[in-house]
Motif scaffolding. Structure first.
Motif, short mmCIF file in Angstrom:
data_model
loop_
_atom_site.label_atom_id
_atom_site.label_comp_id
_atom_site.label_asym_id
_atom_site.label_seq_id
_atom_site.Cartn_x
_atom_site.Cartn_y
_atom_site.Cartn_z
N LEU A 100 -64.93 1.51 91.90
CA LEU A 100 -63.51 1.62 92.22
C LEU A 100 -62.81 2.06 90.95
CD1 LEU A 100 -61.25 1.09 94.33
CD2 LEU A 100 -61.14 -1.24 93.46
N ARG A 101 -62.11 3.20 90.99
CA ARG A 101 -61.47 3.75 89.80
C ARG A 101 -59.97 3.79 90.03
NH1 ARG A 101 -60.05 8.76 87.24
NH2 ARG A 101 -60.61 8.65 85.04
N LEU A 102 -59.22 3.38 89.00
CA LEU A 102 -57.76 3.36 89.07
C LEU A 102 -57.19 4.07 87.85
CD1 LEU A 102 -55.04 2.33 90.28
CD2 LEU A 102 -55.37 0.27 88.92
N VAL A 103 -56.21 4.93 88.08
CA VAL A 103 -55.47 5.60 87.00
C VAL A 103 -53.99 5.37 87.25
CG1 VAL A 103 -54.98 7.78 85.84
CG2 VAL A 103 -57.24 7.39 86.82
N ILE A 104 -53.28 4.92 86.22
CA ILE A 104 -51.83 4.78 86.30
C ILE A 104 -51.24 5.72 85.26
CG2 ILE A 104 -49.83 3.25 86.11
CD1 ILE A 104 -51.62 0.90 86.73
N ARG A 105 -50.27 6.55 85.69
CA ARG A 105 -49.62 7.50 84.80
C ARG A 105 -48.12 7.21 84.74
NH1 ARG A 105 -53.18 10.51 87.83
NH2 ARG A 105 -54.87 11.46 86.65
N TYR A 106 -47.55 7.48 83.54
CA TYR A 106 -46.12 7.28 83.33
C TYR A 106 -45.63 8.35 82.35
CZ TYR A 106 -41.71 4.76 82.78
OH TYR A 106 -40.39 4.41 82.79
N PRO A 107 -44.45 8.94 82.56
CA PRO A 107 -43.99 10.00 81.65
C PRO A 107 -43.62 9.43 80.27
CG PRO A 107 -42.30 9.48 83.27
CD PRO A 107 -43.52 8.70 83.66
N TYR A 108 -43.69 10.30 79.28
CA TYR A 108 -43.28 9.91 77.92
C TYR A 108 -41.79 9.65 77.86
CZ TYR A 108 -47.84 10.86 75.96
OH TYR A 108 -49.17 10.81 75.67
N ASP A 109 -41.05 10.24 78.78
CA ASP A 109 -39.63 9.93 78.93
C ASP A 109 -38.80 10.28 77.70
OD1 ASP A 109 -37.83 9.13 80.82
OD2 ASP A 109 -37.93 6.99 80.32
N GLY A 110 -39.16 11.35 77.00
CA GLY A 110 -38.37 11.81 75.86
C GLY A 110 -38.54 10.99 74.60
N LEU A 111 -39.53 10.12 74.53
CA LEU A 111 -39.71 9.28 73.35
C LEU A 111 -40.04 10.07 72.10
CD1 LEU A 111 -41.70 6.21 74.69
CD2 LEU A 111 -39.40 6.24 73.77
N MET A 112 -40.67 11.23 72.25
CA MET A 112 -41.11 11.98 71.09
C MET A 112 -40.14 13.10 70.71
SD MET A 112 -44.34 10.88 70.47
CE MET A 112 -45.77 10.23 71.28
N ASP A 113 -38.98 13.15 71.33
CA ASP A 113 -38.04 14.23 71.05
C ASP A 113 -37.55 14.24 69.61
OD1 ASP A 113 -38.30 15.18 73.58
OD2 ASP A 113 -36.40 14.35 74.33
N ILE A 114 -37.56 13.12 68.95
CA ILE A 114 -37.10 13.06 67.57
C ILE A 114 -38.04 13.84 66.63
CG2 ILE A 114 -38.27 10.94 66.89
CD1 ILE A 114 -35.61 10.15 65.48
N ASP A 115 -39.26 14.11 67.08
CA ASP A 115 -40.19 14.90 66.27
C ASP A 115 -39.72 16.33 66.09
OD1 ASP A 115 -41.91 12.84 65.78
OD2 ASP A 115 -43.37 13.40 67.31
N LYS A 116 -38.81 16.79 66.92
CA LYS A 116 -38.26 18.14 66.77
C LYS A 116 -37.56 18.30 65.42
CE LYS A 116 -37.22 18.80 71.64
NZ LYS A 116 -36.14 18.99 72.61
N LEU A 117 -37.05 17.21 64.89
CA LEU A 117 -36.32 17.27 63.62
C LEU A 117 -37.20 17.76 62.47
CD1 LEU A 117 -34.24 13.98 63.75
CD2 LEU A 117 -33.40 16.30 64.03
N ILE A 118 -38.48 17.49 62.55
CA ILE A 118 -39.37 17.92 61.46
C ILE A 118 -40.27 19.07 61.88
CG2 ILE A 118 -39.36 15.68 60.32
CD1 ILE A 118 -42.23 15.33 61.50
N GLY A 119 -40.01 19.64 63.05
CA GLY A 119 -40.75 20.82 63.48
C GLY A 119 -42.00 20.55 64.28
N VAL A 120 -42.21 19.32 64.73
CA VAL A 120 -43.37 19.00 65.55
C VAL A 120 -42.95 19.08 67.02
CG1 VAL A 120 -45.03 17.19 66.16
CG2 VAL A 120 -44.31 17.48 63.79
N ASP A 121 -43.72 19.81 67.81
CA ASP A 121 -43.40 19.93 69.23
C ASP A 121 -43.73 18.64 69.96
OD1 ASP A 121 -42.55 22.56 69.01
OD2 ASP A 121 -44.57 23.37 69.32
N PRO A 122 -42.76 18.06 70.67
CA PRO A 122 -43.04 16.86 71.46
C PRO A 122 -43.82 17.23 72.72
CG PRO A 122 -40.78 17.55 71.79
CD PRO A 122 -41.36 18.47 70.75
N PRO A 123 -44.39 16.25 73.40
CA PRO A 123 -45.07 16.54 74.67
C PRO A 123 -44.08 17.14 75.66
CG PRO A 123 -45.51 14.29 73.97
CD PRO A 123 -44.48 14.84 73.04
N SER A 124 -44.58 17.98 76.55
CA SER A 124 -43.70 18.61 77.54
C SER A 124 -43.13 17.55 78.48
CB SER A 124 -44.47 19.66 78.34
OG SER A 124 -45.41 19.03 79.19
N SER A 125 -42.11 17.95 79.19
CA SER A 125 -41.44 16.99 80.09
C SER A 125 -42.34 16.58 81.25
CB SER A 125 -40.15 17.59 80.62
OG SER A 125 -40.43 18.77 81.35
#
Length: 141
Positions: A100-125
């Protein structure tokens, strides 16, 4: 003008250094809560009493995770089996030894958007963090 540019660059770097550890901890905490929930649901669902994970168990899981701040409508559950049988049907529980296999997924919800300040691409929406697990059913009719 040069001083203003240095100030702006320093301010963005300072903000990133100050807040980066906080949101990284949130990501780690969310990931660990998802994995803990997967492990719990598999322990219950694959036990000798059930042999499945049905909609009522998933609803209870959504409620438990919403207590930690997850938005229930954003949680995605995927239940699969190694035998090809549906793992969500209580009338056809998995026999002992079927996975029996279970996978639960949840979006990053914009948590990594602050990485844009230093030029790192955050995960897509559309990117999602996920926790997964598999357990062999212990159900014996």
């Amino acid at each position: 003008m040069k001083q203003l540019l240095v100030f702006v660059l320093f301010a963005t770097l300072f903000c990133w250094l100050m807040f980066s550890p906080i949101y990284k901890h949130v990501v780690v905490l969310r990931q660990s809560l998802l994995q803990q929930e997967v492990d719990y649901m598999l322990e219950v669902g694959a036990s000798g009493r059930y042999g499945y994970i049905d909609a009522a168990m998933i609803d209870d899981s959504r409620t438990r995770l919403s207590d930690y701040g997850f938005r229930p409508e954003m949680l995605e559950y995927e239940v699969t089996t190694t035998s090809g049988l549906p793992g969500t049907d209580g009338t056809v529980p998995l026999r002992r030894g079927d996975g029996l296999r279970l996978v639960i997924r949840y979006p990053y919800d914009g948590l990594m958007d602050i990485d844009k300040l230093i030029g790192v691409d955050p995960p897509s929406s559309t990117s999602r963090m996920a926790a997964a697990g598999m357990k062999m059913s212990e159900y014996v009719p």
